[in-house]
Design an enzyme around this catalytic site. Structure first.
Site, PDB file in Angstrom:
ATOM      1  N   GLU A 281      61.029  14.778  39.695  1.00  0.00           N
ATOM      2  CA  GLU A 281      61.266  14.970  41.123  1.00  0.00           C
ATOM      3  C   GLU A 281      60.009  14.870  41.989  1.00  0.00           C
ATOM      4  OE1 GLU A 281      64.215  15.341  42.732  1.00  0.00           O
ATOM      5  OE2 GLU A 281      65.169  14.926  40.807  1.00  0.00           O
TER       6      GLU A 281
ATOM      7  N   SER B 241     112.446  57.397  32.166  1.00  0.00           N
ATOM      8  CA  SER B 241     112.301  58.617  31.362  1.00  0.00           C
ATOM      9  C   SER B 241     110.864  59.044  31.120  1.00  0.00           C
ATOM     10  CB  SER B 241     113.005  58.422  30.015  1.00  0.00           C
ATOM     11  OG  SER B 241     114.377  58.188  30.202  1.00  0.00           O
TER      12      SER B 241
END
Length: 811
Positions: free
Chosen positions: A177, A455
């Site tokens: 780069e 229940s």
């Protein structure tokens, strides 16, 4: 003369214009300089809060198995290696595991990188050796990163320091780069001129940017492509180089550059990219992998390795060749690295949320205590209670079991959904949570699916009955049809799930088999307000309807709320609020908050002991028998729940160290045809099989004694007598009368050796006063009954009023 004046005037105007431009440029440069310095010297990035699972603790004689360690290492992306010389590697054989840990900073303390040798005998840790001993004797693997809480602009990053960045990455970046990075002053005149010429002439667009310019472009400027932005980029690059050295600029670049996209989140910086593509820290990557990451700078989407692997490989090879040209690789090294496969994971290694349902609960807790801004940009580290190995195993088990249920009835179960939540009842820590059979959509059924629980609430009714002292587990109770008449309302006529009545039965049998009619009679006797108050005491905060059907579970609760209720039973009467977070640490390693244990006594321990026994009978002889058969020696306790038309299937139960709640149903509330026993219970069993359960053995309080009680007359009896039940009782409720069969037992006791008893789960039961040798005088404490027990007197029809309702026999 006039001409000279004119020239002088023009010169003055030019000077003035020049001065104005110079001053304006100076002001502009000062403004740019302030922007550069403020951002670079302040908080450069919004760092999302990172959320971690619990760390796996390894110590001698712990119940951690070899497979547990290997599964944890797999989740942490450790690599198998013969020499385990590098952090993040391990080696395993049948009796040993060698681990080179990465070390981890927990904020308030830090674990160093170390090599651990773990030895096993019969899959139990026998001995441990390590290169860096621990003062506590406990060694930890680093906690697994399970997600983050992200800023509004959806960026994520893992900050890295330059001295921790592998040199091959820096070499590859500069070679590809910006080869003159250490020589220029922020801009490349040649590169910029080339890029301008190409753009002006309409040729192929070229960047021509240095690393400093790239940093400025990403760090300070908008993505628009204008000459003004390009000029600002150059000026700000010069200013950046003026104030800061190359290493500071390079470190900022390494943490800022965009290297991919993870859904809605951008992957910024090499620290996160390493985890995203390879599932490993940056320092553990080889040169080829580092070269691949550098190659992404030129176009993360274009070189996406999952969509375009050939293109990504070609770009990586270009970067390797650049390193060769710059003398950073020998020819032999170049050929070796070029021959490697890409080595990326099958799918991204870092996702926005690793375990979304659990993470959702974490986020909800955090938002009650922290500002959104603190969570999204302050770099907090949140350490949670999640056990990632258990979560993964449970999730797989859950999905497999649900799929099996669907295959049995594919036409009816077209949209079957479910939820599972597992905790340690002794501290309230949630270790696993699953809120869906499919991908997370934002609707977390663990928290958001408030459905009728059926229940599951019956133990609360029996708790009140036992606590009142009027009942014990052998007490007779009518399970016959009743009607409750309300003022101006339709009569409510509850029924058993089977549709049949069971006549006179015992409390123990009624709960074990989940008889509705018995529960309604008991609950109505105490009253709806008492039932509601008990639920509140056990931690329920949701609305509780003030009508009789609430006694049969017509109350909408989430699985997490059900978990909170049952934690009271599993701990012997103590409530530890459910939690998912252990501690929070800020970006500087300072401990912000540690979540200590909070406990509240909610049930008298003696009553809690009795309820635990009743729930154990549900498992051993009632609706939970399949669970008991799967774990016969653990004394498991639990309760099934089924709602009207089998729209919801529930099961809640616990061992000595794990509490699990399961819900199954459809989001549209259609009937699913599954009861708690046929639907949720098989899921619950398979979930519990993924855990290392200890026996459920709640300590017996001093004010509880075991006695033989006659189940028809509720009098003292003895082993071998007809209808005798051996049950735990509150000491102050023990009858002072005995049946004829029982009385003869007490008369003979003085000349008989003392018997010892164990309960049905194999636990020794300590002798009670009535088990001791009795003297002749002690017999006077009992009222002699007739030689043959009287038949149980049938209860007369009753009419009881409660809160505007009337209950009575239907006949």
């Amino acid at each position: 003369m006039q001409k000279q004046r004119g020239i002088g005037l023009v010169s003055s105007i030019i000077v003035i214009i020049f001065l104005v431009v110079f001053i304006a440029l100076g002001i502009y440069l000062v403004r740019l300089d302030n922007i550069v310095r403020d951002r670079f010297e302040g908080q450069r990035w919004d760092i999302p809060a990172k959320v971690y699972a619990r760390p796996l603790e390894i110590y001698a004689q712990s119940d951690v198995s070899r497979q547990d360690i290997l599964d944890e290492l797999k989740l942490l992306n450790y690599q198998s290696s013969d020499n385990y010389h590098k952090p993040g590697t391990f080696n395993s054989n049948n009796s040993q595991v060698f681990i080179h840990t990465r070390g981890f900073d927990f904020g308030d303390n830090s674990d160093p990188e170390r090599v651990i040798e773990v030895n096993f005998v019969q899959d139990k840790i026998s001995t441990i050796r390590t290169t860096q001993p621990s003062s506590t004797g406990i060694l930890r693997l680093e906690p697994m990163l399970i997600g983050g809480i992200y800023p509004q602009h959806n960026e994520d990053r893992v900050l890295v320091k330059l001295d921790k960045v592998p040199q091959p990455l820096i070499d590859a970046l500069i070679a590809t780069e910006d080869r003159n990075f250490y020589k220029h002053f922020g801009i490349s005149i040649r590169g910029t001129a080339r890029a301008l010429m190409s753009n002006v002439t309409g040729g192929k667009r070229q960047g021509g940017s240095t690393l400093t310019q790239q940093l400025v472009k990403n760090f300070y400027l908008s993505p628009e492509k204008t000459y003004k932005r390009k000029a600002n980029e150059a000026l700000m690059a010069l200013l950046l180089e003026l104030h800061y050295n190359k290493n500071e600029i390079l470190e900022a670049y390494l943490n800022e550059v965009n290297l991919g996209q993870n859904g809605n989140y951008s992957v910024n910086g090499y620290g996160l990219a390493s985890q995203f593509y390879f599932g490993q820290p940056l320092g553990e990557l080889n040169t080829a992998q580092l070269a691949f990451l550098v190659g992404l700078v030129n176009g993360p989407s274009y070189y996406n390795p999952w969509k375009n692997p050939e293109r990504a490989t070609e770009r990586r090879d270009v970067v390797l060749h650049n390193m060769l040209v710059m003398g950073k690789l020998t020819q032999e090294q170049y050929e070796t690295e070029k021959a490697r496969p890409l080595g990326v994971m099958n799918k991204p290694g870092v996702t926005a949320v690793r375990f979304p349902d659990f993470m959702d609960i974490v986020r909800r807790q955090l938002k009650q205590e922290y500002q959104e801004n603190d969570l999204t940009n302050q770099g907090l580290r949140i350490f949670t209670t999640l056990d990632p190995v258990a979560q993964t195993r449970i999730q797989n088990s859950f999905e497999n079991t649900v799929n099996q249920l669907v295959k049995r009835n594919p036409k009816q179960l077209t949209g079957l959904q479910g939820a599972v939540v597992v905790s340690h009842p002794e501290n309230g820590e949630i270790i696993a949570a699953i809120g869906s059979t499919a991908n997370f959509t934002g609707f977390n059924r663990v928290v958001d699916a408030k459905r009728q629980v059926g229940s599951l609430l019956k133990p609360v009714i029996y708790m009140q009955a036992l606590q009142s002292g009027r009942y014990n587990w052998a007490s007779p109770i009518q399970d016959t049809s009743i009607v409750i008449k309300g003022v101006g309302e339709k009569d409510w006529i509850p029924k058993n799930y089977s549709g049949t009545e069971h006549g006179l039965t015992t409390l123990q049998t009624a709960l074990a088999n989940s008889y509705n009619l018995s529960a309604v009679r008991l609950g109505w006797e105490a009253g709806i307000p008492t039932f509601t108050n008990n639920l509140r005491r056990l931690g329920v905060q949701s609305d509780i309807p003030n009508y009789p059907s609430a006694l049969l579970g017509a109350v909408n609760l989430s699985p997490l709320e059900v978990l909170g209720i049952y934690q009271n039973f599993a701990t012997g009467g103590f409530n530890y609020p459910t939690r998912t977070i252990r501690s929070v640490v800020d970006a500087n390693g300072q401990l912000l908050q540690r979540y200590s244990l909070q406990v509240q006594n909610t049930i008298d321990p003696a009553t809690a002991y009795l309820i635990n026994y009743g729930l154990q009978k549900v498992m051993s002889s009632g609706t939970g028998r399949a669970g008991f058969n799967s774990f016969p020696n653990l004394g498991l306790a639990g309760k099934s729940g089924t709602t009207n038309d089998a729209r919801d299937s529930w099961f809640a139960g616990y061992s000595g160290n794990y509490l699990t709640v399961v819900w199954l149903g459809e989001d549209n509330n259609k009937p699913i045809g599954l009861t708690g026993s046929s639907g949720a219970l098989p899921v619950w069993i398979n979930v519990m099989k993924q855990l290392k359960n200890t026996p459920n053995n709640i300590p017996q309080p001093n004010d509880v004694q075991w006695q033989w009680i006659d189940s028809t007359q509720n009098l003292l009896s003895a082993q071998g007598c007809a209808g005798a039940m051996y049950i735990p009782m509150l000491t102050n409720t023990i009858p002072r009368q005995a049946t004829a069969c029982g009385l003869s037992h007490y008369q003979l006791e003085s000349s008989m050796p003392q018997e010892s008893y164990v309960d049905e789960f194999g636990n020794p039961i300590p002798p009670t006063p009535s088990d001791q040798h009795q003297s002749g005088d002690a017999i006077e404490n009992f009222i002699r009954e007739s030689e043959s027990p009287k038949p149980a007197e049938q209860p007369k029809p009753q009419v009881i009023s409660r809160g505007g309702y009337t209950i009575g026999s239907t006949n």
